[in-house]
Every structure is written in structure tokens, then in C-alpha cells.
Write a protein that holds these residues in place. Structure first.
Motif, PDB file in Angstrom:
ATOM      1  N   MET A 232       0.840  -1.170   0.000  1.00  0.00           N
ATOM      2  CA  MET A 232       0.000   0.000   0.000  1.00  0.00           C
ATOM      3  C   MET A 232       0.888   1.236   0.000  1.00  0.00           C
ATOM      4  SD  MET A 232      -2.910   0.772   2.711  1.00  0.00           S
ATOM      5  CE  MET A 232      -3.942   2.114   2.565  1.00  0.00           C
ATOM      6  N   SER A 233       0.683   2.131  -0.930  1.00  0.00           N
ATOM      7  CA  SER A 233       1.505   3.327  -1.047  1.00  0.00           C
ATOM      8  C   SER A 233       0.943   4.436  -0.160  1.00  0.00           C
ATOM      9  CB  SER A 233       1.577   3.786  -2.506  1.00  0.00           C
ATOM     10  OG  SER A 233       0.330   4.281  -2.899  1.00  0.00           O
ATOM     11  N   GLN A 234       1.877   5.254   0.317  1.00  0.00           N
ATOM     12  CA  GLN A 234       1.487   6.364   1.178  1.00  0.00           C
ATOM     13  C   GLN A 234       1.377   7.625   0.330  1.00  0.00           C
ATOM     14  OE1 GLN A 234       4.263   7.059   4.322  1.00  0.00           O
ATOM     15  NE2 GLN A 234       3.045   8.682   5.242  1.00  0.00           N
ATOM     16  N   ASP A 235       0.326   8.418   0.575  1.00  0.00           N
ATOM     17  CA  ASP A 235       0.143   9.665  -0.158  1.00  0.00           C
ATOM     18  C   ASP A 235       0.855  10.792   0.586  1.00  0.00           C
ATOM     19  OD1 ASP A 235      -1.398   8.494  -2.128  1.00  0.00           O
ATOM     20  OD2 ASP A 235      -3.284   8.866  -1.050  1.00  0.00           O
ATOM     21  N   TYR A 236       1.441  11.704  -0.211  1.00  0.00           N
ATOM     22  CA  TYR A 236       2.139  12.868   0.341  1.00  0.00           C
ATOM     23  C   TYR A 236       1.406  14.118  -0.104  1.00  0.00           C
ATOM     24  CZ  TYR A 236       5.927   9.544   1.060  1.00  0.00           C
ATOM     25  OH  TYR A 236       6.671   8.473   1.458  1.00  0.00           O
ATOM     26  N   TYR A 237       1.327  15.096   0.811  1.00  0.00           N
ATOM     27  CA  TYR A 237       0.631  16.349   0.511  1.00  0.00           C
ATOM     28  C   TYR A 237       1.518  17.531   0.906  1.00  0.00           C
ATOM     29  CZ  TYR A 237      -3.414  13.359  -0.014  1.00  0.00           C
ATOM     30  OH  TYR A 237      -4.279  12.376  -0.435  1.00  0.00           O
ATOM     31  N   CYS A 238       1.372  18.597   0.180  1.00  0.00           N
ATOM     32  CA  CYS A 238       2.119  19.828   0.450  1.00  0.00           C
ATOM     33  C   CYS A 238       1.657  20.415   1.789  1.00  0.00           C
ATOM     34  CB  CYS A 238       1.898  20.842  -0.671  1.00  0.00           C
ATOM     35  SG  CYS A 238       2.674  22.445  -0.354  1.00  0.00           S
ATOM     36  N   SER A 239       2.601  20.782   2.615  1.00  0.00           N
ATOM     37  CA  SER A 239       2.269  21.357   3.927  1.00  0.00           C
ATOM     38  C   SER A 239       1.724  22.781   3.797  1.00  0.00           C
ATOM     39  CB  SER A 239       3.512  21.372   4.826  1.00  0.00           C
ATOM     40  OG  SER A 239       4.514  22.180   4.251  1.00  0.00           O
TER      41      SER A 239
ATOM     42  N   LYS B  81      -1.589  17.246  -3.655  1.00  0.00           N
ATOM     43  CA  LYS B  81      -1.035  15.902  -3.603  1.00  0.00           C
ATOM     44  C   LYS B  81       0.308  15.894  -4.328  1.00  0.00           C
ATOM     45  CE  LYS B  81      -2.040  11.099  -4.424  1.00  0.00           C
ATOM     46  NZ  LYS B  81      -2.959  10.095  -4.898  1.00  0.00           N
ATOM     47  N   LEU B  82       1.292  15.240  -3.706  1.00  0.00           N
ATOM     48  CA  LEU B  82       2.657  15.209  -4.245  1.00  0.00           C
ATOM     49  C   LEU B  82       3.056  13.791  -4.602  1.00  0.00           C
ATOM     50  CD1 LEU B  82       4.318  17.423  -1.484  1.00  0.00           C
ATOM     51  CD2 LEU B  82       3.574  18.180  -3.743  1.00  0.00           C
ATOM     52  N   GLU B  83       3.939  13.701  -5.559  1.00  0.00           N
ATOM     53  CA  GLU B  83       4.531  12.415  -5.940  1.00  0.00           C
ATOM     54  C   GLU B  83       5.740  12.174  -5.024  1.00  0.00           C
ATOM     55  OE1 GLU B  83       3.308  10.364  -8.288  1.00  0.00           O
ATOM     56  OE2 GLU B  83       1.682  11.807  -8.565  1.00  0.00           O
TER      57      GLU B  83
ATOM     58  N   CYS C 256       2.358  25.407  -5.532  1.00  0.00           N
ATOM     59  CA  CYS C 256       2.719  26.646  -4.822  1.00  0.00           C
ATOM     60  C   CYS C 256       4.222  26.895  -4.753  1.00  0.00           C
ATOM     61  CB  CYS C 256       2.120  26.660  -3.423  1.00  0.00           C
ATOM     62  SG  CYS C 256       2.876  25.468  -2.284  1.00  0.00           S
ATOM     63  N   GLY C 257       5.059  25.923  -5.123  1.00  0.00           N
ATOM     64  CA  GLY C 257       6.515  26.109  -5.126  1.00  0.00           C
ATOM     65  C   GLY C 257       7.193  25.893  -3.795  1.00  0.00           C
ATOM     66  N   THR C 258       6.464  25.450  -2.792  1.00  0.00           N
ATOM     67  CA  THR C 258       7.052  25.221  -1.474  1.00  0.00           C
ATOM     68  C   THR C 258       8.062  24.086  -1.540  1.00  0.00           C
ATOM     69  OG1 THR C 258       5.043  25.966  -0.365  1.00  0.00           O
ATOM     70  CG2 THR C 258       6.526  24.572   0.915  1.00  0.00           C
ATOM     71  N   VAL C 259       9.186  24.274  -0.858  1.00  0.00           N
ATOM     72  CA  VAL C 259      10.201  23.222  -0.777  1.00  0.00           C
ATOM     73  C   VAL C 259       9.644  22.115   0.114  1.00  0.00           C
ATOM     74  CG1 VAL C 259      12.536  22.674  -0.005  1.00  0.00           C
ATOM     75  CG2 VAL C 259      12.063  24.893  -1.038  1.00  0.00           C
ATOM     76  N   ILE C 260       9.782  20.886  -0.345  1.00  0.00           N
ATOM     77  CA  ILE C 260       9.256  19.738   0.385  1.00  0.00           C
ATOM     78  C   ILE C 260      10.204  19.393   1.536  1.00  0.00           C
ATOM     79  CG2 ILE C 260       8.531  17.330   0.194  1.00  0.00           C
ATOM     80  CD1 ILE C 260       6.869  19.410  -1.453  1.00  0.00           C
ATOM     81  N   ALA C 261       9.629  19.246   2.726  1.00  0.00           N
ATOM     82  CA  ALA C 261      10.410  18.914   3.920  1.00  0.00           C
ATOM     83  C   ALA C 261      11.121  17.578   3.736  1.00  0.00           C
ATOM     84  CB  ALA C 261       9.498  18.861   5.141  1.00  0.00           C
ATOM     85  N   GLY C 262      12.389  17.544   4.110  1.00  0.00           N
ATOM     86  CA  GLY C 262      13.173  16.315   4.020  1.00  0.00           C
ATOM     87  C   GLY C 262      13.774  16.075   2.651  1.00  0.00           C
ATOM     88  N   SER C 263      13.528  16.934   1.688  1.00  0.00           N
ATOM     89  CA  SER C 263      14.061  16.740   0.340  1.00  0.00           C
ATOM     90  C   SER C 263      15.481  17.298   0.243  1.00  0.00           C
ATOM     91  CB  SER C 263      13.168  17.448  -0.681  1.00  0.00           C
ATOM     92  OG  SER C 263      13.252  18.851  -0.522  1.00  0.00           O
ATOM     93  N   ALA C 264      16.162  16.909  -0.813  1.00  0.00           N
ATOM     94  CA  ALA C 264      17.509  17.419  -1.062  1.00  0.00           C
ATOM     95  C   ALA C 264      17.473  18.938  -1.273  1.00  0.00           C
ATOM     96  CB  ALA C 264      18.116  16.721  -2.275  1.00  0.00           C
TER      97      ALA C 264
END
Length: 188
Positions: free
Chosen positions: A1-8, A13-15, A24-32
Motif C-alpha cells: 500500500m503506497s502512502q500519499d504525500y501532501y504539500c504542507s 497531492k505530491l509524488e 505553490c513552489g514550497t520546498v518539500i520537507a526532508g528533500s535534497a
């Protein structure tokens, strides 16, 4: 089962493995991208502190060396200065005119020069101590306290006192500058 990610920020919904929210261009937490953004902010902050403390070092060098030299000149010439003032005819006439109000001896004049010369010398020494602490990037408390002591000893010059107070506050606000391992502390 895959987990869905959403912009804070916007809830979009994010891939998986996205760096930015496409909506919105927000930097995703935990990303490079977030790690790079933090590293860039840290580098900019350290560059700011470097330039700020270079100015403080320069101001301290000008003041401390001048105060030290000026103070030593006053101390070494206190006898001559007191004697010159005491033997001045205008000063003697002034003393005669104010004899009932003023009781001054030549030793009082010498003591005054020694007091001012000592304050200038001590202020210069304290400024040099602060400057050395900034130069070696250690002992933040010593740098701040020595600059503040130098400022207090410069109380005879209101301009020097005001500038010294602001320089002391600049050193106090630059605590991170004094820690060479600040970059590793940031990651903790």
C-alpha cells in the motif's frame, strides 16, 4: 500500500521524491532541495557575520591602538603637562581671581592627567583584548565584556562611548561567529 504525500502549504497531492510543490513552489520537507536551501542560508549567514566582524575588528583596531598610544603619552608626560599648566601666567591669574572659590595644587593637575591617561590606556588594552578574541574567533564572552569595559572607560568621550556601546552590541549579537564548528551544530 503506497502512502500519499501532501504539500504542507497548499495541501496539493505530491509524488514521492518531489523537491518542490508544483502548485505553490514550497520546498518539500526532508528533500535534497530543503537541505541545499538550509546550507545556502547558513553560508549566507556566516558571510554576513564575517563581514560584520571584519568591520568591528577594524573599528576596534583604530580605537584601541589610538587610545593606548594616547593614554601612554598622557601618562609619561603628566609631570611636564602639569608643570606647563601650573607655570602658565594666564592660569596663575585665573587662580588668583578665583582664589576664594578654587583650591588647586600642581599635584592635583598631575593627578588629573594620570587619571585620564590611565583610563585611556586601560580602555585601549581592553579594546585590544576584544580585538584579539575576535581575531582568533574564540572567547565570545571575553570579546563582549572587554569591549564593554573599553566603552565604559571611554566615558569621557560621549562619541566614543556611543560608538563603543554599538560595537559591544554587535559583538554580543555575533555569538555564532566565535564557534568554528557552527556548521556541525546547525545539523544537530
Amino acid at each position: 500500500m503506497s502512502q500519499d504525500y501532501y504539500c504542507s502549504q497548499c495541501g496539493n497531492k505530491l509524488e514521492p521524491h518531489m523537491q518542490f510543490c508544483p502548485k505553490c513552489g514550497t520546498v518539500i520537507a526532508g528533500s535534497a532541495a530543503e537541505e541545499q536551501m538550509i546550507a545556502d542560508q547558513h553560508a549566507a549567514y556566516m558571510d554576513y557575520l564575517e563581514s560584520k566582524m571584519s568591520i568591528v575588528f577594524f573599528l576596534l583596531a583604530i580605537y584601541a591602538i589610538s587610545a593606548l598610544v594616547f593614554g601612554l603619552i598622557i601618562l609619561f608626560n603628566a609631570d611636564l603637562a602639569a608643570s606647563t599648566i601650573w607655570t602658565n601666567m594666564d592660569f596663575q591669574n585665573w587662580l588668583l581671581a578665583h582664589a576664594d572659590q578654587v583650591n588647586i595644587a600642581e599635584s592635583d593637575i598631575k593627578s588629573h592627567f594620570n587619571w585620564i591617561g590611565g583610563m585611556c590606556t586601560a580602555s585601549g588594552i581592553a579594546g585590544i583584548v576584544s580585538m584579539i578574541a575576535i581575531g582568533i574567533r574564540k572567547f565570545w564572552i571575553v570579546a563582549t565584556a572587554a569591549c564593554f569595559i573599553s566603552t565604559v572607560l571611554c566615558i569621557w568621550s560621549i562619541f566614543g562611548f556611543i560608538i563603543g556601546f554599538f560595537v559591544s552590541m554587535m559583538i554580543f549579537g555575533a555569538k555564532d561567529f566565535f564557534y568554528k564548528d557552527y556548521a556541525t551544530k546547525l545539523g544537530e
